[in-house]
Design a protein around this motif. Structure first.
Motif, short mmCIF file in Angstrom:
data_model
loop_
_atom_site.label_atom_id
_atom_site.label_comp_id
_atom_site.label_asym_id
_atom_site.label_seq_id
_atom_site.Cartn_x
_atom_site.Cartn_y
_atom_site.Cartn_z
N LEU A 61 -76.76 -73.25 2.15
CA LEU A 61 -76.15 -74.24 3.05
C LEU A 61 -74.92 -74.98 2.48
O LEU A 61 -74.53 -76.02 2.97
CB LEU A 61 -77.20 -75.27 3.52
N THR A 62 -74.31 -74.40 1.45
CA THR A 62 -73.10 -75.02 0.88
C THR A 62 -72.01 -75.15 1.93
O THR A 62 -71.27 -76.14 1.95
CB THR A 62 -72.55 -74.14 -0.26
N HIS A 63 -71.90 -74.13 2.79
CA HIS A 63 -70.82 -74.15 3.79
C HIS A 63 -70.99 -75.28 4.80
O HIS A 63 -70.07 -75.60 5.54
CB HIS A 63 -70.74 -72.79 4.50
N MET A 79 -59.79 -81.43 4.39
CA MET A 79 -59.80 -80.05 3.90
C MET A 79 -58.35 -79.60 3.74
O MET A 79 -57.53 -79.78 4.65
CB MET A 79 -60.54 -79.18 4.92
N LEU A 80 -58.06 -79.04 2.58
CA LEU A 80 -56.71 -78.55 2.28
C LEU A 80 -56.81 -77.08 1.93
O LEU A 80 -57.64 -76.72 1.08
CB LEU A 80 -56.13 -79.35 1.10
N LYS A 118 -58.20 -65.81 10.38
CA LYS A 118 -59.65 -66.07 10.53
C LYS A 118 -59.88 -67.43 11.18
O LYS A 118 -60.68 -67.56 12.11
CB LYS A 118 -60.33 -66.05 9.16
N PHE A 119 -59.18 -68.46 10.68
CA PHE A 119 -59.35 -69.81 11.24
C PHE A 119 -59.01 -69.82 12.73
O PHE A 119 -59.71 -70.40 13.54
CB PHE A 119 -58.43 -70.82 10.54
N ALA A 144 -66.84 -72.86 6.05
CA ALA A 144 -66.70 -74.31 5.83
C ALA A 144 -65.71 -74.89 6.83
O ALA A 144 -65.89 -76.00 7.35
CB ALA A 144 -66.25 -74.59 4.41
N PHE A 145 -64.64 -74.13 7.14
CA PHE A 145 -63.63 -74.59 8.11
C PHE A 145 -64.29 -74.90 9.46
O PHE A 145 -64.04 -75.94 10.07
CB PHE A 145 -62.53 -73.54 8.27
N LEU A 146 -65.15 -73.99 9.91
CA LEU A 146 -65.78 -74.20 11.23
C LEU A 146 -66.76 -75.37 11.20
O LEU A 146 -67.00 -76.01 12.23
CB LEU A 146 -66.51 -72.93 11.68
#
Ligand code: PMT
Length: 415
Positions: free
Chosen positions: A82-84, A94-95, A106-107, A119-121
């Motif tokens: 669950l790190t993401h 977030m950078l 992908k993003f 992680a972005f999502l």
């Protein structure tokens, strides 16, 4: 006493104090620059956690970024369960630097197959991307459509810069300078209280030529004016920076107009204010005198007995006399603590505010990274004490906004 003022001088404005940056590194050759980026984010007060794609690890090792960040580096969704989800939940921003065409695709399309894209999502805060790639890839309509989609969702972009690329070609694709990336992160975390305002800032010295090789000038480095331009940009303003000769790099996002003489500065300030501006901040040390005559060729020293001088035209007075004028902030460089001359300058030049600057005070005035000023307007005075020029810049902009929004509580201090 000496040691405390020395410590104050060394104190840097920590724009990212107590902020947590989740840095995603994707696989571009510029990934090697992220060790410096992490170090500089930490210098600015941030805690940094790094995530890397597999390709990024071809360019820089996780160990290097672990040492730089003093934190665990995440390279896989399966590294910790669950790190993401947990990493984005703990981050303020977030950078992604460098952001490759692949990670941006992908993003933009919701693909989640590595630690960065998942992680972005899962992240709900501000995101800054710093694209870096070959110029043909950058200009490709498919890439541009993906980037546009991200920008339409409120994601911020910094860079790329134009110049020689790692592939040997030249064009737009170089990772933005580390300082510009950190400015973009700081801007994303700052209240945009100057959004919609156009701020014109003058900075640096002017040069008044005697002949093609000699000139009269002064000690201004441009640091005070550049700090104001940077602060205004960070707070969302449109910024035009009109600068005399300096060794400083223009803040990214500002329109820079480089000038040499007081007459050129007058022309640039007039042109820019005519286009419309909310505020003009004259931090430049404009020469008051220029040689009455300018020789076309180098003067022979044996022939020069004395140099006749003429007054230069006063820029503030000219702008203040116009019907449609911006809010005008002038500076007063003085060589003593008496505020009277500054108050008189504010009156005679019809400024709305003046920043009194005793340039003989230790750590204040020309060339230093710190300053100590008294901000004076018709309602009162604010004494800043010795602070970094970045902090002084914010104090000036705060005062301007308080006056404009009438939200202000006069702090009256004795001369
Ligand atoms: O650049 P740094 O090394 O960081 O140093 C910062 C600084 C000391 C230059 C800066 O803080 C500062 O005090 N700037 C104003 C210097 C100055 O020219 O002061 P002055 O008191 O001579 O002029 C008063 C005001 O009139 C200034 O806002 C000046 O820009 C303006 N002026 C002056 C002459 C002229 N012909 N036209 C003008 O508009």
């Amino acid at each position: 006493m000496r040691s405390s003022s020395a410590a104050r001088r060394n104190q840097k404005l920590k724009r990212l104090k107590n902020r947590s940056v989740l840095l995603g590194v994707s696989g571009g050759v510029a990934a090697y620059k992220t060790a410096d980026l992490v170090r500089r984010l930490k210098d600015d007060g941030a805690s940094v956690t790094v995530m890397m794609t597999g390709a990024a690890q071809q360019f820089i090792t996780p160990l290097s970024l672990q040492v730089a960040s003093q934190n665990t580096v995440y390279t896989s969704i399966f590294q910790d369960p669950l790190t993401h989800i947990s990493l984005p939940a703990q981050a303020d921003i977030m950078l992604i630097a460098p952001a490759t065409a692949n990670i941006i695709a992908k993003f933009a399309n919701g693909i989640a197959d590595d630690i960065l894209s998942t992680a972005f999502l899962a992240f709900q805060g501000p995101v800054v991307v710093a694209p870096s790639m070959n110029w043909k890839m950058y200009e490709h309509p498919v890439f541009q459509a993906n980037l546009k989609r991200l920008l339409s969702l409120g994601i911020r972009q910094v860079g790329p810069e134009s110049g020689p690329l790692a592939c040997g070609e030249e064009g737009a694709g170089r990772l933005a300078e580390v300082a510009a990336i950190i400015d973009a992160v700081a801007a994303a975390m700052t209240e945009q209280d100057l959004a919609g305002k156009k701020v014109i800032v003058s900075a640096g010295p002017t040069r008044e030529y005697l002949d093609p090789v000699r000139f009269i000038s002064n000690r201004s480095s441009g640091k005070m004016g550049f700090s104001i331009a940077r602060a205004a940009l960070r707070r969302g303003a449109e910024v035009v920076l009109i600068s005399g000769p300096t060794a400083l790099k223009s803040p990214s996002g500002a329109v820079l107009r480089q000038v040499d003489t007081a007459a050129q500065m007058l022309r640039a300030v007039t042109e820019e204010t005519e286009k419309g501006a909310s505020v003009l901040i004259m931090a430049a040390a404009v020469a008051d005198f220029r040689p009455a005559e300018q020789a076309r060729t180098k003067m022979e020293k044996q022939r020069v007995r004395a140099i006749a001088l003429d007054r230069t035209e006063d820029i503030i007075t000219r702008i203040a006399s116009r019907k449609k004028r911006p809010f005008i902030v002038g500076f007063a460089a003085e060589t003593g603590p008496d505020l009277k001359r500054a108050m008189l300058k504010m009156q005679t030049k019809k400024m709305d505010m003046i920043v009194f600057n005793d340039v003989t005070e230790e750590g204040a005035g020309f060339e230093t990274d710190t300053n100590s000023v008294v901000i004076i307007d018709r309602k009162g005075k604010v004494r800043t004490g010795l602070r970094s020029k970045d902090e002084i810049a914010d104090a000036i902009l705060d005062r301007y906004l308080k006056i404009k929004t009438r939200l202000y509580f006069p702090i009256l201090l004795k001369n």
